[in-house]
Design a protein around this motif. Structure first.
Motif, PDB file in Angstrom:
ATOM      1  N   VAL A   1       0.941  -1.226  -0.209  1.00 35.30           N
ATOM      2  CA  VAL A   1       0.044  -0.025   0.001  1.00 35.30           C
ATOM      3  C   VAL A   1       0.887   1.309  -0.009  1.00 35.30           C
ATOM      4  N   GLY A   2       0.318   2.360  -0.343  1.00 33.07           N
ATOM      5  CA  GLY A   2       0.949   3.480  -0.483  1.00 33.07           C
ATOM      6  C   GLY A   2       0.732   4.366   0.999  1.00 33.07           C
ATOM      7  N   GLY A   3       1.424   5.662   1.031  1.00 35.26           N
ATOM      8  CA  GLY A   3       1.459   6.566   2.166  1.00 35.26           C
ATOM      9  C   GLY A   3       0.748   7.934   1.993  1.00 35.26           C
ATOM     10  N   ASP A   4      -0.699   7.600   1.322  1.00 36.27           N
ATOM     11  CA  ASP A   4      -1.464   8.925   1.417  1.00 36.27           C
ATOM     12  C   ASP A   4      -2.103   8.922   2.819  1.00 36.27           C
ATOM     13  N   TRP A   5      -2.410  10.025   3.085  1.00 37.79           N
ATOM     14  CA  TRP A   5      -3.085  10.409   4.327  1.00 37.79           C
ATOM     15  C   TRP A   5      -3.740  11.888   4.112  1.00 37.79           C
ATOM     16  N   TYR A   6      -4.838  11.850   5.296  1.00 38.59           N
ATOM     17  CA  TYR A   6      -5.305  13.165   5.487  1.00 38.59           C
ATOM     18  C   TYR A   6      -5.704  13.295   6.872  1.00 38.59           C
ATOM     19  N   ASP A   7      -6.253  14.579   7.339  1.00 40.70           N
ATOM     20  CA  ASP A   7      -6.494  14.870   8.571  1.00 40.70           C
ATOM     21  C   ASP A   7      -7.309  15.962   8.658  1.00 40.70           C
ATOM     22  N   VAL A   8      -7.989  16.342   9.819  1.00 40.09           N
ATOM     23  CA  VAL A   8      -8.870  17.489   9.924  1.00 40.09           C
ATOM     24  C   VAL A   8      -8.385  17.812  11.585  1.00 40.09           C
ATOM     25  N   ILE A   9      -8.148  19.013  11.896  1.00 41.69           N
ATOM     26  CA  ILE A   9      -7.696  19.489  13.116  1.00 41.69           C
ATOM     27  C   ILE A   9      -8.284  20.803  13.622  1.00 41.69           C
TER      28      ILE A   9
END
Length: 596
Positions: free
Chosen positions: A260-268
């Motif tokens: 798998v890859g290293g895509d990410w997201y976040d809400v802070i």
């Protein structure tokens, strides 16, 4: 190429050929007269027995010219007689093969021969009977159409890993066209058969290989499942939902491999109604990329708590990425939404542009600045802004959504713009529609992360739950009572409970007093209410951030921030772009009792 003709031109070839000719002539001269008439007699006797008249030609002579065999069977270099291939029986050769072999002939594929291995595997089979009757296993393996293809085309065909019904053995089957003389049919063959084209069926048992392959596939499936589980565990399990935005995000692992890859997201949520939005992509695949992604995501959350401008957050991430793994490069967008200004401030480290669709359906790209990816070092990032008003929708995404082999990535971004222009609905619905419009399915070969955020256009009763009020603080010490009176009037008009009004007025008074004592003009007081909280914020022109400290009994100051921290749900401070600071606190609104 005629290699014999061309090799005669190689350097030294002609000299070696001449030397061999001279050596052969010398050998012949030495052999003259060395063998008396007995050699000829031996040759005639051998011929009378049915053997070759010239022992030397047969490789079994006893004279001096017979070659290495003349040294006798016990001497070094002795060679045994090699039978001619024509002397071997076809039935004997096929019968000794470990693979299963069957011969069929004619348009009906009548059975002419099966070897011992075939009989041991499937039992005796009658000859002269059509294959679909005598060899039902071929039909179960789906090979009868293959026999027709081979007979029509005259070319060999191979079918790999055919498994017998009922979970039996697996075979790799090769069907080869053969010329089928009648004399090879055997004594029990069909007497009415005619010579012609037949098919030799060769079944190699690959059960062990098939089972090993199945175990390997199961292992790869488990590894992929573990890798995807790791990837998903590093992503936020539940997105924070700010008061002023509606947000949805989706992650789609690419392909069927375990890497798998290293895509990410976040809400802070940053406080005072502001929200940080992050999306990034670690280059490469595998657990290492996912581990680097997890460290970067954790670092982003830590840096976000400092409430720094977007470009400063990326500057810190750039140095950290190089320390984590110098061989890993990541792209990232860090954006901050401020509902008071209706703007999305952002900074990009080699990432694709944010897309914003306005309430009128026009799609805009966030313009420069865009710096190099994280981990490259030596670059000063900069922040930009893009308007995000009521009714607007913004999309943050990774390159797996828009990048295709053999196609310029700008074409993919343009396709995403067209898809966004026509996508309506909630953020989760828009996420799904964009994925489908860009062709992301189960076989997509790259990871994809997409985040959609909307600034609702509130009307009616819902709009009454969101209000802003601001006051510029001018003058000296008289600004404090003016601020208290302003706060009292506004909070009363918003119909807050008396207790909450008193707490809000006290917090506004303490923050203004702190700003008057330690800050510099210009100063302002802002009150904001949402459907969930009351926010009190004071700004001034000094960039020294306050900190909470313990005041001694004899101190006349130092208690303002402590009082605010005690009565409020949360508080904080940040530097503003103009060189000043903002100090804020929040109060959670009481839940409304259910109707009825």
């Amino acid at each position: 190429m005629n290699f014999t003709r061309w090799s005669a031109r190689f350097p030294g070839t002609q000299r070696r050929a001449a030397a061999r000719s001279e050596h052969a002539a010398a050998q012949a001269k030495r052999g003259e007269g060395a063998v008396p008439a007995a050699r000829g007699a031996a040759g005639r006797a051998a011929a009378a027995d049915g053997g070759p008249a010239d022992p030397t030609a047969a490789g079994t002579g006893t004279g001096p010219g017979a070659g290495p065999a003349a040294a006798g069977p016990g001497a070094p270099g002795a060679a045994a007689a090699v039978p001619s291939l024509d002397e071997l029986s076809v039935r004997e050769v096929l019968g000794r093969l470990p693979a299963l072999v069957a011969l069929v002939h004619g348009p009906e594929h009548r059975v002419a021969y099966v070897n011992d291995a075939y009989t041991a595997g499937f039992g005796p089979r009658p000859t002269g009977t059509p294959a679909h009757e005598a060899l039902p296993e071929l039909g179960e393996l789906g090979l009868l159409p293959l026999l027709d293809q081979v007979q029509r085309s005259g070319r060999s065909r191979t079918a790999k890993n055919r498994t017998a019904p009922g979970g039996g053995s697996s075979y790799t089957v090769t069907c080869t066209p053969v010329e089928f003389p009648k004399e090879l049919h055997g004594p029990d063959a069909d007497q009415h058969a005619h010579p012609g084209t037949g098919v030799m069926i060769h079944l190699a048992d690959v059960t062990d290989h098939a089972e090993a392959l199945e175990r390997l596939r199961a292992s790869e499936s488990r590894q992929r499942e573990a890798a995807v589980t790791l990837q998903r565990s590093l992503l936020p399990q539940e997105l924070e939902q700010p008061d002023d935005l509606r947000i949805s995000a989706v992650y789609h692992p690419g392909g069927t491999e375990a890497a798998v890859g290293g895509d990410w997201y976040d809400v802070i949520t940053l406080g005072a109604g502001r929200t940080a939005l992050v999306i990034g992509d670690v280059m490469g695949r595998g657990v290492r990329a996912a581990a680097v992604m997890g460290q970067l995501r954790t670092a982003v959350r830590a840096y976000a708590r400092l409430d720094l401008p977007p470009h400063e957050v990326l500057q810190l991430l750039d140095g950290l990425a190089a320390e984590i793994d110098a061989s890993q490069i990541a792209t990232c967008v860090y954006a901050v939404h401020d509902p008071n200004e209706g703007l999305l401030a952002y900074a990009s480290a080699g990432h694709l542009p944010i897309l914003v669709r306005d309430s009128d359906g026009v799609v805009r790209r966030a313009a420069e600045p865009t710096g190099p990816p994280l981990g490259t070092g030596g670059w000063l990032h900069a922040s930009g802004t893009i308007a995000l008003g009521p009714g607007s929708t913004a999309v943050l995404y990774t390159d797996g959504l828009v990048e295709r082999r053999g196609e310029d990535i700008d074409e993919g971004v343009a396709s995403l713009e067209r898809a966004l222009a026509g996508a309506q609905g909630s953020p989760s619905v828009i996420c799904d529609r964009l994925m489908r419009a860009l062709g992301v399915d189960a076989d997509h070969d790259d990871d994809v992360a997409v985040m959609v955020l909307q600034q609702p256009d509130r009307t009616g009763p819902e709009a009454e739950l969101f209000h802003n009020a601001a006051l510029d603080l001018l003058g000296g010490i008289e600004a404090a009572p003016r601020a208290r009176a302003f706060a009292q009037g506004v909070l009363s008009s918003w119909r807050f409970p008396v207790e909450l009004c008193d707490l809000g007025v006290l917090a506004a008074s303490e923050l203004v007093a702190n700003s008057l004592q330690h800050g510099t003009p210009p100063m302002s007081l802002r009150l904001r209410r949402t459907d969930r909280r009351l926010i009190v914020e004071v700004t001034d022109g000094d960039d020294h951030l306050p900190r909470r400290r313990r005041a001694e009994p004899g101190d006349e100051t130092g208690r303002g921030i402590a009082i605010v921290a005690t009565i409020a749900s949360s508080w904080g401070s940040r530097r503003t772009p103009g060189g000043g600071k903002a100090v804020w606190c929040e109060f959670a609104l009481p839940d409304k009792p259910p109707a009825g």
